[in-house]
Design a protein around this motif. Structure first.
Motif, PDB file in Angstrom:
ATOM      1  N   ILE A  31      69.721 -11.330  76.821  1.00  0.00           N
ATOM      2  CA  ILE A  31      70.595 -10.160  76.754  1.00  0.00           C
ATOM      3  C   ILE A  31      70.878  -9.877  75.287  1.00  0.00           C
ATOM      4  CG2 ILE A  31      72.879  -9.212  77.289  1.00  0.00           C
ATOM      5  CD1 ILE A  31      72.919 -10.936  79.791  1.00  0.00           C
ATOM      6  N   ASP A  32      70.669  -8.650  74.901  1.00  0.00           N
ATOM      7  CA  ASP A  32      70.994  -8.195  73.557  1.00  0.00           C
ATOM      8  C   ASP A  32      71.298  -6.714  73.680  1.00  0.00           C
ATOM      9  OD1 ASP A  32      71.261  -7.548  70.887  1.00  0.00           O
ATOM     10  OD2 ASP A  32      69.448  -8.610  70.258  1.00  0.00           O
ATOM     11  N   VAL A  33      72.580  -6.386  73.796  1.00  0.00           N
ATOM     12  CA  VAL A  33      72.966  -5.009  74.093  1.00  0.00           C
ATOM     13  C   VAL A  33      73.977  -4.474  73.094  1.00  0.00           C
ATOM     14  CG1 VAL A  33      72.519  -5.186  76.580  1.00  0.00           C
ATOM     15  CG2 VAL A  33      74.770  -5.737  75.711  1.00  0.00           C
ATOM     16  N   VAL A  34      73.889  -3.173  72.885  1.00  0.00           N
ATOM     17  CA  VAL A  34      74.881  -2.450  72.112  1.00  0.00           C
ATOM     18  C   VAL A  34      76.061  -2.193  73.034  1.00  0.00           C
ATOM     19  CG1 VAL A  34      75.368  -0.259  70.964  1.00  0.00           C
ATOM     20  CG2 VAL A  34      73.159  -1.387  70.625  1.00  0.00           C
ATOM     21  N   VAL A  35      77.267  -2.443  72.542  1.00  0.00           N
ATOM     22  CA  VAL A  35      78.464  -2.149  73.315  1.00  0.00           C
ATOM     23  C   VAL A  35      79.265  -1.065  72.605  1.00  0.00           C
ATOM     24  CG1 VAL A  35      78.686  -4.349  74.530  1.00  0.00           C
ATOM     25  CG2 VAL A  35      79.687  -4.116  72.282  1.00  0.00           C
ATOM     26  N   ASN A  36      79.734  -0.135  73.393  1.00  0.00           N
ATOM     27  CA  ASN A  36      80.582   0.953  72.898  1.00  0.00           C
ATOM     28  C   ASN A  36      81.628   1.240  73.951  1.00  0.00           C
ATOM     29  OD1 ASN A  36      77.544   2.173  71.967  1.00  0.00           O
ATOM     30  ND2 ASN A  36      79.092   1.955  70.395  1.00  0.00           N
ATOM     31  N   PRO A  37      82.806   1.640  73.507  1.00  0.00           N
ATOM     32  CA  PRO A  37      83.795   2.065  74.492  1.00  0.00           C
ATOM     33  C   PRO A  37      83.276   3.280  75.258  1.00  0.00           C
ATOM     34  CG  PRO A  37      84.831   1.726  72.351  1.00  0.00           C
ATOM     35  CD  PRO A  37      83.348   1.670  72.143  1.00  0.00           C
ATOM     36  N   PRO A  38      83.652   3.402  76.536  1.00  0.00           N
ATOM     37  CA  PRO A  38      83.254   4.596  77.288  1.00  0.00           C
ATOM     38  C   PRO A  38      83.942   5.829  76.721  1.00  0.00           C
ATOM     39  CG  PRO A  38      84.781   3.256  78.563  1.00  0.00           C
ATOM     40  CD  PRO A  38      84.466   2.486  77.328  1.00  0.00           C
ATOM     41  N   LYS A  39      83.410   6.979  77.017  1.00  0.00           N
ATOM     42  CA  LYS A  39      83.993   8.243  76.540  1.00  0.00           C
ATOM     43  C   LYS A  39      85.455   8.374  76.962  1.00  0.00           C
ATOM     44  CE  LYS A  39      79.694  10.775  76.184  1.00  0.00           C
ATOM     45  NZ  LYS A  39      78.913  11.932  76.587  1.00  0.00           N
ATOM     46  N   GLU A  40      85.770   7.859  78.163  1.00  0.00           N
ATOM     47  CA  GLU A  40      87.139   7.942  78.668  1.00  0.00           C
ATOM     48  C   GLU A  40      88.139   7.194  77.784  1.00  0.00           C
ATOM     49  OE1 GLU A  40      84.291   8.217  82.116  1.00  0.00           O
ATOM     50  OE2 GLU A  40      84.469   7.005  80.302  1.00  0.00           O
ATOM     51  N   MET A  41      87.616   6.274  76.958  1.00  0.00           N
ATOM     52  CA  MET A  41      88.472   5.499  76.064  1.00  0.00           C
ATOM     53  C   MET A  41      88.231   5.884  74.598  1.00  0.00           C
ATOM     54  SD  MET A  41      88.396   1.762  77.899  1.00  0.00           S
ATOM     55  CE  MET A  41      89.548   1.034  76.727  1.00  0.00           C
ATOM     56  N   GLY A  42      87.636   7.057  74.391  1.00  0.00           N
ATOM     57  CA  GLY A  42      87.444   7.553  73.039  1.00  0.00           C
ATOM     58  C   GLY A  42      86.169   7.108  72.358  1.00  0.00           C
ATOM     59  N   GLY A  43      85.314   6.413  73.072  1.00  0.00           N
ATOM     60  CA  GLY A  43      84.061   5.949  72.481  1.00  0.00           C
ATOM     61  C   GLY A  43      82.922   6.919  72.705  1.00  0.00           C
ATOM     62  N   SER A  44      81.769   6.531  72.196  1.00  0.00           N
ATOM     63  CA  SER A  44      80.585   7.375  72.358  1.00  0.00           C
ATOM     64  C   SER A  44      79.960   7.219  73.740  1.00  0.00           C
ATOM     65  CB  SER A  44      79.546   7.027  71.298  1.00  0.00           C
ATOM     66  OG  SER A  44      78.998   5.734  71.548  1.00  0.00           O
ATOM     67  N   GLY A  45      80.184   6.072  74.359  1.00  0.00           N
ATOM     68  CA  GLY A  45      79.560   5.807  75.650  1.00  0.00           C
ATOM     69  C   GLY A  45      78.069   5.570  75.538  1.00  0.00           C
ATOM     70  N   ALA A  46      77.581   5.378  74.311  1.00  0.00           N
ATOM     71  CA  ALA A  46      76.145   5.237  74.084  1.00  0.00           C
ATOM     72  C   ALA A  46      75.585   3.907  74.581  1.00  0.00           C
ATOM     73  CB  ALA A  46      75.826   5.406  72.597  1.00  0.00           C
ATOM     74  N   GLY A  47      76.378   2.874  74.532  1.00  0.00           N
ATOM     75  CA  GLY A  47      75.918   1.560  74.980  1.00  0.00           C
ATOM     76  C   GLY A  47      76.613   1.175  76.260  1.00  0.00           C
ATOM     77  N   THR A  48      76.527  -0.087  76.586  1.00  0.00           N
ATOM     78  CA  THR A  48      77.270  -0.586  77.742  1.00  0.00           C
ATOM     79  C   THR A  48      78.668  -0.959  77.250  1.00  0.00           C
ATOM     80  OG1 THR A  48      77.169  -2.089  79.626  1.00  0.00           O
ATOM     81  CG2 THR A  48      76.502  -3.002  77.508  1.00  0.00           C
ATOM     82  N   ASN A  49      79.494  -1.432  78.154  1.00  0.00           N
ATOM     83  CA  ASN A  49      80.831  -1.859  77.750  1.00  0.00           C
ATOM     84  C   ASN A  49      81.188  -3.147  78.485  1.00  0.00           C
ATOM     85  OD1 ASN A  49      82.345  -1.071  80.285  1.00  0.00           O
ATOM     86  ND2 ASN A  49      81.582   0.944  79.673  1.00  0.00           N
ATOM     87  N   PRO A  50      82.208  -3.859  78.006  1.00  0.00           N
ATOM     88  CA  PRO A  50      82.557  -5.138  78.625  1.00  0.00           C
ATOM     89  C   PRO A  50      82.854  -5.043  80.118  1.00  0.00           C
ATOM     90  CG  PRO A  50      83.610  -4.956  76.496  1.00  0.00           C
ATOM     91  CD  PRO A  50      82.992  -3.608  76.790  1.00  0.00           C
ATOM     92  N   GLU A  51      83.427  -3.922  80.557  1.00  0.00           N
ATOM     93  CA  GLU A  51      83.736  -3.781  81.980  1.00  0.00           C
ATOM     94  C   GLU A  51      82.464  -3.706  82.820  1.00  0.00           C
ATOM     95  OE1 GLU A  51      86.816  -3.427  79.514  1.00  0.00           O
ATOM     96  OE2 GLU A  51      85.292  -1.841  79.486  1.00  0.00           O
ATOM     97  N   GLN A  52      81.445  -3.041  82.312  1.00  0.00           N
ATOM     98  CA  GLN A  52      80.162  -2.992  83.027  1.00  0.00           C
ATOM     99  C   GLN A  52      79.532  -4.380  83.101  1.00  0.00           C
ATOM    100  OE1 GLN A  52      78.400   0.000  80.495  1.00  0.00           O
ATOM    101  NE2 GLN A  52      78.359   1.469  82.180  1.00  0.00           N
ATOM    102  N   LEU A  53      79.619  -5.120  82.014  1.00  0.00           N
ATOM    103  CA  LEU A  53      79.043  -6.471  82.006  1.00  0.00           C
ATOM    104  C   LEU A  53      79.796  -7.382  82.972  1.00  0.00           C
ATOM    105  CD1 LEU A  53      78.456  -6.771  78.163  1.00  0.00           C
ATOM    106  CD2 LEU A  53      76.701  -6.430  79.923  1.00  0.00           C
ATOM    107  N   PHE A  54      81.120  -7.256  83.013  1.00  0.00           N
ATOM    108  CA  PHE A  54      81.918  -8.048  83.944  1.00  0.00           C
ATOM    109  C   PHE A  54      81.590  -7.665  85.384  1.00  0.00           C
ATOM    110  CE2 PHE A  54      85.882  -9.072  86.250  1.00  0.00           C
ATOM    111  CZ  PHE A  54      85.974 -10.422  85.950  1.00  0.00           C
ATOM    112  N   ALA A  55      81.458  -6.362  85.646  1.00  0.00           N
ATOM    113  CA  ALA A  55      81.119  -5.893  86.994  1.00  0.00           C
ATOM    114  C   ALA A  55      79.759  -6.430  87.425  1.00  0.00           C
ATOM    115  CB  ALA A  55      81.140  -4.367  87.050  1.00  0.00           C
ATOM    116  N   ALA A  56      78.809  -6.448  86.505  1.00  0.00           N
ATOM    117  CA  ALA A  56      77.469  -6.963  86.827  1.00  0.00           C
ATOM    118  C   ALA A  56      77.539  -8.448  87.188  1.00  0.00           C
ATOM    119  CB  ALA A  56      76.519  -6.742  85.651  1.00  0.00           C
ATOM    120  N   GLY A  57      78.248  -9.220  86.386  1.00  0.00           N
ATOM    121  CA  GLY A  57      78.369 -10.649  86.662  1.00  0.00           C
ATOM    122  C   GLY A  57      79.121 -10.934  87.944  1.00  0.00           C
ATOM    123  N   TYR A  58      80.221 -10.219  88.155  1.00  0.00           N
ATOM    124  CA  TYR A  58      81.038 -10.455  89.343  1.00  0.00           C
ATOM    125  C   TYR A  58      80.256 -10.090  90.607  1.00  0.00           C
ATOM    126  CZ  TYR A  58      85.677 -11.075  91.580  1.00  0.00           C
ATOM    127  OH  TYR A  58      86.755 -11.526  92.317  1.00  0.00           O
TER     128      TYR A  58
END
Length: 139
Positions: A31-58
């Motif tokens: 795993i080697d991913v760019v992380v960015n806040p989602p647009k809803e949190m003021g980010g670009s949404g260009a990469g993944t975010n910690p919540e997506q990674l947690f959802a994938a693992g869970y």
């Protein structure tokens, strides 16, 4: 009861740089991913975010727990899927997360599916780790 270091079967190692707006990689390079806040949190949404990674693992872990329970119960869960929705929002301490786990188990009736999901929630390591710390609802 917590596990002891001598009982650990596997340890995953990931390193983040740049926090929520940077990069996360595992030591084995899988795993080697760019992380960015989602647009809803003021980010670009260009990469993944910690919540997506947690959802994938869970969701993957819960699916595994569902398989363990199904084997014990003699239930056919072939073709089943587990979806984890992880939300983040403000709470009294700053920010917190909330999780909704839903399972689609096509080969069993609704009552059996509900029972299997509830039992899987008791044995899933992610569910155990979050119990009492965050709200997790089962659907």
């Amino acid at each position: 009861m917590p596990i002891q270091q001598s009982d650990v079967l596997y340890t995953a190692v990931a390193t983040a740089e740049g926090g929520r707006d940077g990069r996360v990689a595992t030591d084995d390079g899988k795993i080697d991913v760019v992380v960015n806040p989602p647009k809803e949190m003021g980010g670009s949404g260009a990469g993944t975010n910690p919540e997506q990674l947690f959802a994938a693992g869970y969701s993957a872990c819960f699916q595994g727990a569902l398989g363990v329970v199904a084997r014990q119960e003699g239930a056919d869960i072939s073709g089943s899927t587990v979806t984890a929705k992880v939300g983040i929002g403000k709470n009294e301490d700053g920010f917190g997360i909330i999780v909704e786990i839903s399972a689609d188990i096509p080969n069993v009736d609704a009552a059996t599916a509900r029972s299997l999901v509830e039992k899987a929630h008791q044995v899933c390591p992610y569910s155990k780790a979050t119990r009492g710390n965050i709200t997790v609802t089962l659907a």
